[in-house]
Design an enzyme around this catalytic site. Structure first.
Site, PDB file in Angstrom:
ATOM      1  N   CYS A 133       0.831  -1.203   0.000  1.00 56.96           N
ATOM      2  CA  CYS A 133       0.000   0.000   0.000  1.00 56.96           C
ATOM      3  C   CYS A 133       0.864   1.250   0.000  1.00 56.96           C
ATOM      4  CB  CYS A 133      -0.920  -0.010   1.227  1.00 56.96           C
ATOM      5  SG  CYS A 133      -1.940   1.465   1.394  1.00 56.96           S
ATOM      6  N   CYS A 136      -0.375   3.940   2.385  1.00 56.59           N
ATOM      7  CA  CYS A 136      -0.008   3.692   3.782  1.00 56.59           C
ATOM      8  C   CYS A 136       1.483   3.921   4.034  1.00 56.59           C
ATOM      9  CB  CYS A 136      -0.350   2.247   4.167  1.00 56.59           C
ATOM     10  SG  CYS A 136      -2.022   1.711   3.769  1.00 56.59           S
ATOM     11  N   ASP A 137       2.334   3.415   3.144  1.00 65.36           N
ATOM     12  CA  ASP A 137       3.755   3.307   3.454  1.00 65.36           C
ATOM     13  C   ASP A 137       4.684   4.067   2.516  1.00 65.36           C
ATOM     14  OD1 ASP A 137       2.968   1.564   5.480  1.00 65.36           O
ATOM     15  OD2 ASP A 137       3.125  -0.191   4.188  1.00 65.36           O
TER      16      ASP A 137
END
Length: 305
Positions: A133, A136-137
């Site tokens: 992701c 997300c990251d």
């Protein structure tokens, strides 16, 4: 007999358990593995309200502790099916261990697992160099070099996001062409820090204390090339885990529960929540939202019996 059995203890299932217990319903949570779902793979979560920065596993621990504190019961078992009793109301959740749990309502929150490459060392580096992701990251790889594996719309969107902060982005696709929309391809082609490599697959993830490279192989002639990277993002699709429950919920062509924002299904008393449901955005916040909606709907259903 339980009021509600929740299948899956990721953010959706755990949220559903909290809401159901606050409505004074008895709850059993079933999960085949570690509670917390996909979020446990993320080393840092910085887009969940209330926490400026927290590891995915720590956030999951908070959710589990809250559900237990509210009085939810838990069992580490894999659910393999649902039966409807002769009275037409009682549901029976069957597990791989041969147990049968009776309840009035079921919430299916089995999630969708990211499709993996299936290579040695892959599991070792998930959450420690391998991510699924970019939203997300991606920020953790600012000014670093990353590889993005995949060539569909989702993969190209991830690559575009990564290219905005990373120094270098390799896009590796197994086919000889990208399958994502031309507009997305054009955006990537115009970016100097993006290198698109088609007709290659990831053949090896070298071992070490940290992810430092990936070895790719030409599909045509089997020649290999090593890419020095700080991280790898895998975007080759998701696999929903709804098949055992297909007799009671409609599935779309990709295998997701074909249910809307109300989280109801074609079977009265059976609800769905989280990433196992068809939706446009799959994030921890949308999963928890589903959990709340499904739990409230299940409680209303039970109260109406």
């Amino acid at each position: 007999m339980y009021d509600i059995v929740i299948i899956g203890a990721g953010p959706a299932g755990l949220t559903a358990a909290v809401y159901a217990r606050r409505a004074n319903k008895s709850v059993l949570l079933l999960d085949k593995g570690a509670f917390g779902g996909q979020i446990t793979y993320s080393p840092k979560v910085e887009n969940y309200p209330g926490f400026e920065s927290i590891s995915g596993s720590e956030l999951a621990d908070h959710m589990v502790e809250q559900a237990l504190a509210q009085g939810a019961e838990v069992e580490v078992e894999a659910a393999t099916g649902i039966e409807i009793a002769k009275d037409g109301v009682t549901k029976v959740v069957i597990t791989e261990d041969g147990n049968r749990y009776e309840c009035r309502a079921v919430i299916i929150a089995t999630g969708a697992r990211h499709r993996h490459l299936g290579l040695p060392n892959e599991e070792k580096f998930i959450g420690e160099g391998i991510s699924f992701c970019a939203v997300c990251d991606g920020a953790f790889y600012k000014d670093k070099t990353v590889a993005l594996i995949g060539g569909g719309n989702s993969a190209l969107q991830e690559a575009i996001l990564l290219s905005e902060t990373s120094a270098k982005v390799y896009v590796v696709q197994n086919l000889d062409f990208l399958t994502g929309e031309k507009q997305l391809q054009d955006i990537l082609a115009a970016r100097d820090n993006v290198e698109i490599i088609t007709g290659h697959v990831v053949a090896e993830i070298p071992d070490g204390d940290a992810l430092h490279a990936v070895v790719i192989e030409s599909v045509a002639d089997k020649t290999r090339r090593t890419l020095t990277v700080d991280g790898m993002f895998v975007a080759i699709g998701l696999v929903p885990e709804n098949t055992p429950f297909a007799d009671h919920i409609a599935l779309d062509n990709a295998g997701y529960a074909d249910a809307g924002e109300d989280c109801t299904t074609r079977t009265p008393g059976v609800f769905v929540a989280g990433d196992c449901r068809r939706k446009g955005v799959r994030q921890v916040t949308t999963a928890t939202a589903d959990g709340a909606v499904a739990a409230v709907a299940a409680c209303r259903y039970i109260d109406g019996l």
